[in-house]
Design an enzyme around this catalytic site. Structure first.
Site, PDB file in Angstrom:
ATOM      1  N   HIS A 105       0.937  -1.164   0.041  1.00 36.21           N
ATOM      2  CA  HIS A 105      -0.116  -0.037  -0.115  1.00 36.21           C
ATOM      3  C   HIS A 105       0.921   1.328  -0.045  1.00 36.21           C
ATOM      4  O   HIS A 105       0.673   2.176  -0.771  1.00 36.21           O
ATOM      5  CB  HIS A 105      -0.967   0.163   1.201  1.00 36.21           C
ATOM      6  CG  HIS A 105      -1.789  -0.825   1.429  1.00 36.21           C
ATOM      7  ND1 HIS A 105      -2.115  -1.658   2.517  1.00 36.21           N
ATOM      8  CD2 HIS A 105      -2.928  -1.335   0.344  1.00 36.21           C
ATOM      9  CE1 HIS A 105      -3.209  -2.636   2.204  1.00 36.21           C
ATOM     10  NE2 HIS A 105      -3.634  -2.042   0.859  1.00 36.21           N
ATOM     11  N   ARG A 145      -2.082  -6.041  -8.531  1.00 37.67           N
ATOM     12  CA  ARG A 145      -1.072  -7.013  -8.262  1.00 37.67           C
ATOM     13  C   ARG A 145      -0.853  -8.251  -9.326  1.00 37.67           C
ATOM     14  O   ARG A 145      -0.037  -8.517  -9.759  1.00 37.67           O
ATOM     15  CB  ARG A 145      -1.149  -7.818  -7.085  1.00 37.67           C
ATOM     16  CG  ARG A 145      -1.157  -6.848  -5.699  1.00 37.67           C
ATOM     17  CD  ARG A 145      -1.324  -7.642  -4.482  1.00 37.67           C
ATOM     18  NE  ARG A 145      -2.889  -7.587  -4.492  1.00 37.67           N
ATOM     19  CZ  ARG A 145      -3.398  -8.493  -3.769  1.00 37.67           C
ATOM     20  NH1 ARG A 145      -2.866  -8.856  -2.687  1.00 37.67           N
ATOM     21  NH2 ARG A 145      -4.692  -8.645  -3.772  1.00 37.67           N
ATOM     22  N   SER A 181      -3.540  -7.594   2.746  1.00 38.43           N
ATOM     23  CA  SER A 181      -3.862  -7.548   4.195  1.00 38.43           C
ATOM     24  C   SER A 181      -4.496  -8.739   4.869  1.00 38.43           C
ATOM     25  O   SER A 181      -4.131  -9.125   5.903  1.00 38.43           O
ATOM     26  CB  SER A 181      -4.672  -6.210   4.276  1.00 38.43           C
ATOM     27  OG  SER A 181      -4.255  -4.996   3.956  1.00 38.43           O
TER      28      SER A 181
END
Length: 161
Positions: free
Chosen positions: A17, A90, A127
């Site tokens: 991030h 990603r 996450s």
């Protein structure tokens, strides 16, 4: 002023991030890191905890501020004079999902979405994966800011008691 938003849940914020935020901060006058308040989804960290961690770890970027929003991202953008949405991608699956969101957001508001490929060294980090590894006592410190690693360790140590 060219202002962009980097939206997300940031539960917790990762080095991936921060890479996107840092790179975006070089392209815009101001970056707003906006934490989505999703009342139907219980997070590991409260919105206030996420905002506090984000404020701390983005301090080195003088043109970055953190905020929270609820509802449609495009409404947040209009209310804060944001002209672009920055999304890190990603893998191809991320792009497929984010493209649909970008097209919807553009249709609703005319706000552009810019896709930024993740630095390959962060391409596997999410996450969710960070939380799963930390939950079982794994070392996530190479993948998150020091503050976040400490908070994860404390949160899961308290849960094990």
């Amino acid at each position: 002023m060219r202002r962009a938003v980097c939206p997300g849940s940031f539960d917790p914020v990762t080095n991936g991030h921060l890479d996107i935020v840092g790179r975006a901060s070089l392209m815009f006058d101001e970056i707003v890191v906006a934490v989505l308040i999703n009342q139907s989804k219980a997070g590991l960290f409260t919105v206030d905890e996420r905002l506090e961690m984000l404020a701390t770890v983005t301090k080195p970027y003088t043109n970055v501020r953190v905020d929270a929003f609820q509802g449609l991202l495009v409404d947040f953008c209009r209310a804060h004079d944001v002209t672009a949405i920055i999304k890190g991608v990603r893998v191809a699956g991320d792009f497929d999902y984010e493209l649909q969101m970008a097209q919807m957001n553009y249709g609703l508001s005319g706000i552009e979405t810019l896709f930024m490929p993740t630095n390959p060294k962060y391409s596997f980090i999410s996450s969710s994966l960070i939380k799963e590894v930390a939950k079982w006592g794994g070392d996530v410190s190479p993948h998150v800011p020091d503050l976040v690693a400490k908070r994860l360790q404390e949160r899961f140590a308290a849960a094990r008691k």
